[in-house]
Design an enzyme around this catalytic site. Structure first.
Site, PDB file in Angstrom:
ATOM      1  N   SER A 130       0.826  -1.201   0.000  1.00  0.00           N
ATOM      2  CA  SER A 130       0.000   0.000   0.000  1.00  0.00           C
ATOM      3  C   SER A 130       0.870   1.265   0.000  1.00  0.00           C
ATOM      4  O   SER A 130       1.725   1.412  -0.859  1.00  0.00           O
ATOM      5  CB  SER A 130      -0.972  -0.024   1.185  1.00  0.00           C
TER       6      SER A 130
ATOM      7  N   ASP B   5      -5.599   2.220  -3.287  1.00  0.00           N
ATOM      8  CA  ASP B   5      -6.743   1.941  -2.416  1.00  0.00           C
ATOM      9  C   ASP B   5      -7.038   3.110  -1.485  1.00  0.00           C
ATOM     10  O   ASP B   5      -8.040   3.097  -0.770  1.00  0.00           O
ATOM     11  CB  ASP B   5      -6.565   0.637  -1.637  1.00  0.00           C
TER      12      ASP B   5
ATOM     13  N   SER C 251      -8.438   6.366   7.608  1.00  0.00           N
ATOM     14  CA  SER C 251      -7.143   6.403   6.929  1.00  0.00           C
ATOM     15  C   SER C 251      -7.287   6.600   5.424  1.00  0.00           C
ATOM     16  O   SER C 251      -6.387   6.255   4.663  1.00  0.00           O
ATOM     17  CB  SER C 251      -6.372   5.111   7.210  1.00  0.00           C
TER      18      SER C 251
END
Length: 544
Positions: A148, A304, A389
């Site tokens: 990520s 993402d 987040s």
């Protein structure tokens, strides 16, 4: 805050990519060392070859464990696999393919040898599994090779089962245990072969072509907005160009550079290179271009996560944007179920609670981790699921599932739809929410904790919290299980009428994370934080 936070990276800040990749192949983890064992967090196994925590040994063992797991679950269809732009992602994907082919698993890789964002892989799994081919050829699952937004020296490996979202803890626990067994056995039982017998799939084309069923593309096209997209050197780089060309949208990709060392980045708050689109320090370069666009967005390495920049508000706090997105979507998606809930993690802002209440929608509050939203997104009972987040996804226009993993591209496009339809920026709309519901102050603090204290915090029961007041207000709830699904939260949350805090252990560092929010302003928030730390320390049996 590091003294160089927000400033351009220097040569001495960059990872030696050749040494990193060499370490991936040369280093062998010691299973007797906890930090070198396979361990799945909220989103896969992560580590670095330089720390012997993400090596070829790890990847072939995890992949064999996934093969064994899917076989035990009766998953017999194809496995979709894709990777992001981290230096360790390509060699890890190659190692995984060798094991998958060696076990005669049908594998689908990107048709154009492109990077694959996490949401595109989730979309591919769901698309396959709702087609007639799933009945005839078996249900599909997938692997995303990505850490990520983590620094360039890191690697990550995530399994998505047939529901398309992150695997739950039962699955990841089994896979991790099996992988560690294989490592301890010197990889006996791991089958490998040359990765030649693989099929291809157009991840990018299928995903982009389907966007018109979840985003009001026509409204964006008609608006004449100036739109910028910064992939931050990640897997979405060619997706934004494809979206522009497919739909004729006025999108400028502000940075098309891909560099596994991320030498073009500015340093994050702690002086590290980290591709976090919700961090003002990491997004300092993009913020310089903000004046040229009506909406400028960013994504992390696997797309993402999202970052939203507006001329009148700068980089939006993720909690603020989630609240705006929720109010907008539930007012502009008549095809969703009338009882579709608002999903949030329990460390997200209580502004979302107040927005959901005003909408007359049920709030579905779950522990940290996007996996908890999967069932509700699949059956349409949750219209939107989001994390503080900067990760979220939502349903198609017709109320059916879009992705069951976080989709930063989707949330970035939504910002342009909101601006096009309402004529107001998301920042302006949030100011309106703050006028109606109050303007909360929110922060996260990390407090030291030994491994023993972290274990104790993760198992802490709400009954262990003795406090009856918090920052001058009566405590209204003490939680160790999430209200939405009664799942353990791996810590505690304490609320009052105008404030709350939540404490949970870090999965990678000897600290616990203390989240807090107050609708009475920054000074009251600081009081909440100080009292919260004292409350948690007392519950753990002394100062941490």
């Amino acid at each position: 805050m590091h003294e160089r936070a927000g400033t351009p990276a220097r040569p001495e800040d960059l990872v030696d990519v050749e040494a990193l990749v060499r370490a991936f192949y040369d280093r062998v983890p010691d299973p007797a060392v906890p930090a070198e064992r396979v361990a799945f967090g909220t989103s896969g196994h992560r580590g670095s070859a330089l720390a012997s925590s993400f090596t070829e040994t790890h990847i072939v063992a995890i992949t064999q464990a996934i093969v064994d797991y899917r076989r035990g679950q009766g998953t017999s269809g194809p496995l979709f696999i894709g990777a992001d732009t981290h230096a360790l992602s390509a060699p890890a994907m190659t190692a995984a393919l060798e094991v998958l082919v060696g076990n005669e698993v049908r594998v689908l890789v990107d048709e154009y040898d492109d990077y694959v964002p996490t949401p595109a892989l989730s979309h591919a799994i769901l698309t396959w599994n709702r087609s007639p081919r799933a009945d005839a050829e078996g249900r599909a699952d997938g692997i995303v090779v990505t850490p990520s937004h983590n620094p360039p020296a890191d690697g990550g490996f995530k399994y998505n089962p047939p529901h398309g979202g992150p695997a739950d803890s039962d699955a990841t626990g089994w896979i991790a245990a099996r992988a560690n067994e294989l490592i301890e056995a010197g990889l006996a039982g791991v089958n490998r072969a040359e990765p030649s017998a693989v099929e291809t799939y157009d991840f990018r084309g299928r995903y982009v072509d389907d966007l018109e069923n979840v985003i009001d593309i026509d409204a964006i096209r008609r608006s004449g907005l100036r739109i910028g997209a910064d992939p931050l050197g990640g897997a979405s780089v060619s997706y934004w160009a494809a979206i522009r060309d497919r739909y004729g949208l006025p999108i400028e990709v502000v940075n098309e550079r891909v560099d596994p060392a991320w030498g073009f980045m500015t340093l994050d708050w702690d002086g590290k290179i980290r591709m976090d689109p919700s961090s003002p320090s990491a997004m300092a370069g993009a913020l310089e271009a903000a004046g040229r666009f009506d909406i400028l967005t960013g994504n992390d390495a696997d797309a993402d996560r999202h970052g939203i920049i507006t001329p009148d508000g700068g980089l939006m706090n993720p909690n603020h944007y989630l609240a705006v997105a929720i109010e907008y979507l539930f007012g502009h998606r008549p095809g969703w179920r009338a009882d579709a809930a608002v999903g949030k993690t329990l460390v997200s802002s209580s502004m979302i609670d107040r927005v959901a209440d005003a909408l007359g929608r049920r709030l579905w509050e779950v522990p940290v981790g996007f996996k908890w939203f999967v069932p509700g997104l699949v059956d349409g009972s949750v219209g939107f699921g989001g994390e503080e987040s900067a990760g979220a996804s939502f349903l198609r226009f017709d109320g059916t599932v879009w992705t069951t993993d976080k989709d930063g591209i989707l949330l970035a496009l939504l910002a342009s739809e909101i601006r096009a339809v309402t004529g107001r920026s998301p920042s302006e709309l949030y100011r309106g929410l703050a006028e109606r519901f109050g303007d909360p102050a929110y922060a996260r603090r990390d407090a030291p904790a030994s491994p023993e204290q972290k274990t104790a915090l993760g198992a802490l029961d709400a009954a262990s919290i003795d406090a009856d007041t918090l920052a001058g207000q009566p405590v209204t709830a003490k939680l160790s299980r999430a209200p939405g699904n009664d799942a353990p939260i791996g810590g505690v949350k304490v609320t009052t009428a105008d404030a709350w805090f939540a404490a949970r252990p870090s999965g990678t560092e000897n600290v616990y994370k203390l989240y807090a929010e107050s609708f009475r302003g920054p000074e009251h928030l600081a009081l909440v934080q100080d009292e919260a730390q004292a409350i948690v320390d007392a519950a753990l049996g002394g100062s941490s």
